[in-house]
Motif scaffolding. Structure first.
Motif, mmCIF file in Angstrom:
data_model
loop_
_atom_site.group_PDB
_atom_site.id
_atom_site.type_symbol
_atom_site.label_atom_id
_atom_site.label_comp_id
_atom_site.label_asym_id
_atom_site.label_seq_id
_atom_site.Cartn_x
_atom_site.Cartn_y
_atom_site.Cartn_z
ATOM 1 N N TYR A 118 -4.484 10.435 -0.003
ATOM 2 C CA TYR A 118 -4.511 8.991 -0.245
ATOM 3 C C TYR A 118 -3.393 8.288 0.530
ATOM 4 C CZ TYR A 118 -7.278 7.059 -4.243
ATOM 5 O OH TYR A 118 -8.216 6.498 -5.054
ATOM 6 N N TYR A 119 -2.202 8.898 0.464
ATOM 7 C CA TYR A 119 -1.034 8.272 1.091
ATOM 8 C C TYR A 119 -1.251 8.107 2.589
ATOM 9 C CZ TYR A 119 3.738 7.527 2.712
ATOM 10 O OH TYR A 119 4.848 7.001 3.323
ATOM 11 N N ASN A 141 -3.984 5.464 3.440
ATOM 12 C CA ASN A 141 -3.506 4.102 3.205
ATOM 13 C C ASN A 141 -2.502 3.683 4.282
ATOM 14 O OD1 ASN A 141 -3.264 1.725 1.430
ATOM 15 N ND2 ASN A 141 -1.162 2.439 1.186
ATOM 16 N N LYS A 156 -3.222 0.391 6.451
ATOM 17 C CA LYS A 156 -2.417 -0.815 6.187
ATOM 18 C C LYS A 156 -1.232 -0.911 7.131
ATOM 19 C CE LYS A 156 -3.823 -1.492 1.400
ATOM 20 N NZ LYS A 156 -3.600 -0.818 0.127
ATOM 21 N N VAL A 169 -8.762 -1.273 2.353
ATOM 22 C CA VAL A 169 -8.730 0.089 1.819
ATOM 23 C C VAL A 169 -8.996 -0.042 0.335
ATOM 24 C CG1 VAL A 169 -7.358 2.153 1.457
ATOM 25 C CG2 VAL A 169 -6.931 0.713 3.447
ATOM 26 N N THR A 225 -11.182 1.881 -3.218
ATOM 27 C CA THR A 225 -11.447 3.208 -3.752
ATOM 28 C C THR A 225 -12.424 3.111 -4.905
ATOM 29 O OG1 THR A 225 -10.395 4.835 -5.203
ATOM 30 C CG2 THR A 225 -9.187 2.846 -4.820
ATOM 31 N N GLY A 231 -3.659 2.774 -2.931
ATOM 32 C CA GLY A 231 -5.041 3.029 -2.503
ATOM 33 C C GLY A 231 -6.008 1.908 -2.817
ATOM 34 N N ALA A 278 1.872 -0.258 -1.255
ATOM 35 C CA ALA A 278 2.242 1.160 -1.360
ATOM 36 C C ALA A 278 3.344 1.268 -2.392
ATOM 37 C CB ALA A 278 2.729 1.691 -0.011
#
Ligand code: SF4
Length: 894
Positions: free
Chosen positions: A119-120, A123, A127, A135, A137, A351, A357
């Protein structure tokens, strides 16, 4: 990537299904399988697993796996390519579209099934480097209203409590949560607390679910009226002077406005009862229990979240906890039960399209901080499109590139049929997947990237109580499958962002994520795992489940939030929210007089790509169904066990009818799991409205106006086969996993002669076919034998007397068949007197309804008696509420 442990080494990992986040012990068998048990050292489950977790070992087969990168060819077929070609196609396509149409024409659709590390990286690429905030989910369909409610009230997406609060509460209120089926291990904790400390359980739900069977008080609330109930409670707490004035004055703002609004919506018990269609006495009892119980936890889930007013519902619940100061202390607080295994991890990394973030948003200071940390000159400047808006932009053609990871939106989105069709509009359509075929892949994916699955993945997930656990690999990656973080990083490298994506392991990604969480934090942000920022690879591998916050330099403990204020708003005070008057997004009318509610069944998960491969899990609810109140069924001329067409303004499905008095009149309920990959004409998402909450963007999946009408088929039956087959158009079927093959439960207009002619094509090549045909009664029974092995069958009979499949399925699963059984087979009976089992109630021990009824008839009077005799209900406990209902109904029938 980490080296794998040797075979037979037991690995501690985490269940990939619901947000309880149970610890699992997996012992590989050396042949691609593993023995699964609960991890007694994991604080979320202390060794317990539910039926789904316990059956994980049955879901490890590679039969349906995507093993190699594939590209769509000019003729429409998918062709195998190497990784370099596939990654080049993705990077090249993204670059062309970003240059031509701008970064806003690109979108990622991620999943609560992804690990935090995956996920990190996804993203960050979007972004920070591609410059698009589009983004989102599948957590948008699951948790978004809770997130929005938390942020409005607390200033951050903070779950205040911990699971231990469920053990320590004197009253647990479950709102819109069928926890007995959807969060079974947490539910068992609640049940245990009831017996150990006489805690009370109140269940609030339009449907009388398995969860309601155990409740001290069940409130069958009118659909969508939760806000009215909790406004009524706030007003009642005012009238009975039950507020904690010290807490309100010291730590909150907005109380007077919220109380005034609550008074307008439901000013007293009588007004609440009218608004919610509940008995006044029941409302009064709930209010009194809440008022008089200090230790109260209110848990809520999809029944609250999946609503066009979901955020207001969440805030109405939070309001009563803030007003009584019952938050952040042992045994009390509002508690959002997370649907997916890593919805929380996805929220941590940003996400969702409306997060940046590390629990930061898009304020100038936050943008500047993340820009500097990532060294990302193209950082986005504001929110992107949320899931429904994103797919509507694809429909309009303004989004031209979509990358989907680990989710099946062609089934799960509202208006799913239209959304699936919209995927054809894309110039670039990339899917990271485990399976070779599902409705999303089959909707025209141009690039298929094989991702590792549970058991092969390595990283972290965060559960509903903010506890980060390791998912560890215990199987080697099959074929050319790769981790999602690696795939995204390789695309980033091909886009010339390699320096920022030079990760060598998930541990490296995790360290960066943890470092960002603490970066210029100073206690101003709730999410801080700075203490984990310098974990070595070895320490990361060995990491025990750890709850956040885990701030560097501070003692590690299981922290509750907000017991003494400390909110994450500018003034550090919580916000009471004055909700809108509750109303449903669309009225019923003559054409659509009912409300369609959607949800889950006990033993399936999402779109069944994993649980649907387990014979054990497929035995509980093998067919897609619609629950209808008997009075509504009578009015619509529906028969129990028959079929019905359900039509909404968005689409229609055909489902098997189940009559349930626990279903409210005027409401019908269908599970959301089945797709074109698993059934004919049963994609419930096609019928669901895309109306969504104005704050959270979460769609209303619980109250679509609908109508229902009977569908008649001339014949019913089943096919058992060891190879993949298709059935003729017009025949309704549901695919069921059975050991050594698949079963197809069917309803059809095709006469016996048709099936007789079709048999050689459905059964194994060269098989010897034995048949029994009775034209006058409409009966066809065909069995296939290969080298003495029972290899398949087609049984079709008249609709009013369909063939039962339990015995035939059991013989098929055995494969070898005695001469006596072979002679008896076409009668649907086995020679050794094997009885019909009926639907499986206890998945852990495969105990069917028939055996349970027999043991009750022989004198078993309670769940413990049944457990002693049959073991049913003695393992995970998921079936215990159903056992109680069976006992009760047997007593009524006697
Ligand atoms: S409750 Fe069941 S599905 Fe949820 S995490 Fe635990 S074992 Fe998995």
């Amino acid at each position: 990537m980490n080296a794998l442990p040797p075979h037979s080494h037991t690995v501690r990992t985490t269940c990939p299904y619901c947000g309880v986040g149970c610890g699992v012990l997996a012992t590989p068998d050396g042949n691609g399988g593993a023995t699964i048990s609960g991890d007694s050292r994991h604080p979320a489950n202390s060794g317990r697993l539910c039926s789904k977790g316990a059956a994980l070992g049955e879901t490890l087969s590679l039969g349906q796996r995507l093993l190699h990168p594939m590209l769509r060819q000019a003729d429409g077929s998918l062709g195998r390519v190497n990784w370099d070609t596939a990654l080049g196609a993705v990077a090249g396509g993204l670059r062309v579209i970003a240059d031509r149409d701008g970064p806003g024409a690109i979108a990622f659709y991620l999943s609560g099934q992804l690990l935090t590390e995956d996920y990190y990286v996804a993203n960050k690429l979007m972004k920070g480097f591609l410059g698009s905030a589009n983004v989102d989910t599948n957590s948008r369909l699951c948790m978004a209203s809770s997130v929005a409610g938390h942020r409005r009230a607390f200033g951050a997406d903070t779950v205040p409590g911990i699971y231990r609060d469920l053990d320590e509460a004197d009253l647990v209120v479950l709102v819109g949560s069928n926890a007995a089926w959807c969060h079974p291990v947490l539910y068992q904790r609640i049940v245990a607390a009831r017996s150990e400390r006489s805690a009370k359980l109140i269940v609030i739900d339009p449907r009388r679910t398995a969860t309601a069977e155990d409740a001290d008080l069940f409130l069958s609330i009118a659909p969508g009226m939760d806000t009215a109930l909790f406004c009524g409670l706030l007003a009642h707490l005012a009238q009975t002077q039950a507020f904690d004035r010290g807490y309100i004055d010291s730590y909150t703002t907005g109380f007077d406005e919220a109380l005034a609004r609550a008074g307008e919506i439901a000013g007293d018990v009588a007004a609440t009862a009218r608004a919610t269609a509940l008995d006044e006495a029941d409302v009064a009892r709930f209010f009194e229990l809440f008022r008089s119980t200090e230790r109260v936890v209110t848990c809520y889930s999809q029944g609250v979240n999946q609503s066009a007013q979901g955020t207001d519902k969440v805030n109405a619940i939070i309001n009563v906890h803030l007003a009584t100061g019952r938050i952040g202390r042992p045994g009390m607080g509002p508690f959002s039960f997370t649907g997916q295994p890593n919805a929380m991890g996805g929220r941590e990394v940003g996400g969702l399209a409306n997060q940046l973030a590390a629990h930061m948003g898009f304020a100038p200071a936050e943008l500047d901080r993340v820009r500097r940390f990532w060294n990302a000159p193209r950082l986005v400047t504001g929110e992107g499109l949320k899931a429904v808006d994103m797919f509507e932009a694809i429909e309009r053609g303004t989004i031209k590139a979509l990358w989907i990871m680990a989710t099946n939106p062609a089934v799960s989105l509202p208006r799913a049929g239209a959304m699936r069709a919209a995927l054809q509009n894309l110039d670039l359509f990339v899917v990271c997947e485990n399976v070779l075929s599902n409705d999303t892949v089959n909707a025209g994916a141009q690039v298929l990237l094989p991702a590792v699955a549970w058991g092969e993945k390595d990283g972290t997930v965060t559960n509903s109580e903010r506890r980060i656990s390791r998912q560890r690999a215990f199987l080697p990656p099959p074929g050319e499958a790769r981790p999602d973080w690696w795939i995204v990083s390789e695309v980033a490298r091909r886009l010339n962002f390699g320096a920022a994506f030079d990760y060598r392991s998930p541990a490296a990604v995790f360290r960066e994520h943890a470092t960002l969480s603490a970066f210029e934090n100073g206690g101003r942000r709730d999410f801080d795992i700075g203490a984990l920022a310098s974990l070595s690879d070895e320490a990361y591998d060995a990491l025990d489940a750890v709850m956040w916050p885990a701030r560097a330099g501070e003692p590690r403990f299981e922290q509750r939030f907000f017991g003494a204020g400390g909110f994450f708003t500018q003034d550090r005070r919580a916000r009471f929210v004055a909700p809108q008057s509750p109303r449903l997004h669309a009225a019923t009318n003559e054409a659509f007089p009912l409300r369609l509610n959607t949800g889950r069944v006990r033993d399936q998960w999402h779109t069944m790509t994993r649980t649907g491969t387990s014979p054990r899990l497929s035995a509980h609810s093998p067919e897609p169904f619609i629950e209808v109140h008997p009075a509504d069924a009578e009015q619509a001329k529906l028969a129990d066990g028959g079929f019905a067409k359900i039509t909404t303004p968005y689409g229609n499905v055909v489902l098997k009818v189940v009559l349930r008095t626990g279903q409210q009149r005027g409401s019908i309920f269908a599970p959301m799991h089945w797709s074109d990959a698993t059934a004919a004409h049963a994609r419930v998402g096609d019928t669901v409205s895309a109306a969504n909450d104005p704050v959270s963007g979460q769609p209303e999946a619980k109250a679509t106006p609908a109508r229902i009408e009977p569908v008649a088929y001339a014949y019913r039956g089943f096919v058992l086969t060891r190879r993949s087959i298709g059935l003729p158009a017009g025949t309704w079927y549901a695919r069921v996993a059975v050991t050594g093959g698949i079963g197809l439960l069917l309803a059809t207009h095709e006469p016996p002669a048709f099936w007789r002619d079709l048999a050689p094509r459905l059964m194994p090549d060269g098989a010897e076919l034995a048949e029994y045909i009775d034209q006058s009664r409409g009966v066809t029974r065909i069995a296939a034998f290969s080298s003495g092995r029972f290899d398949g069958s087609i049984f079709v009979g008249p609709e009013r007397a369909p063939p039962q499949w339990d015995v035939v399925r059991a013989l098929f699963e055995t494969g070898t068949i005695s001469e006596r059984d072979r002679r008896m087979l076409l009668s649907g009976r086995s020679a050794d007197g094997m009885a019909e089992t009926g639907p499986v109630i206890c998945a852990c021990f495969g105990v069917g309804l028939s055996a349970i009824r027999e043991i009750i008839a022989a004198g078993a009077g309670n769940v413990a008696d049944i457990g002693r005799a049959l073991r049913a209900g003695t393992n995970c406990g998921s079936c215990v509420p159903e056992l109680r209902v069976i006992i009760e109904r047997s007593a009524q029938a006697a």
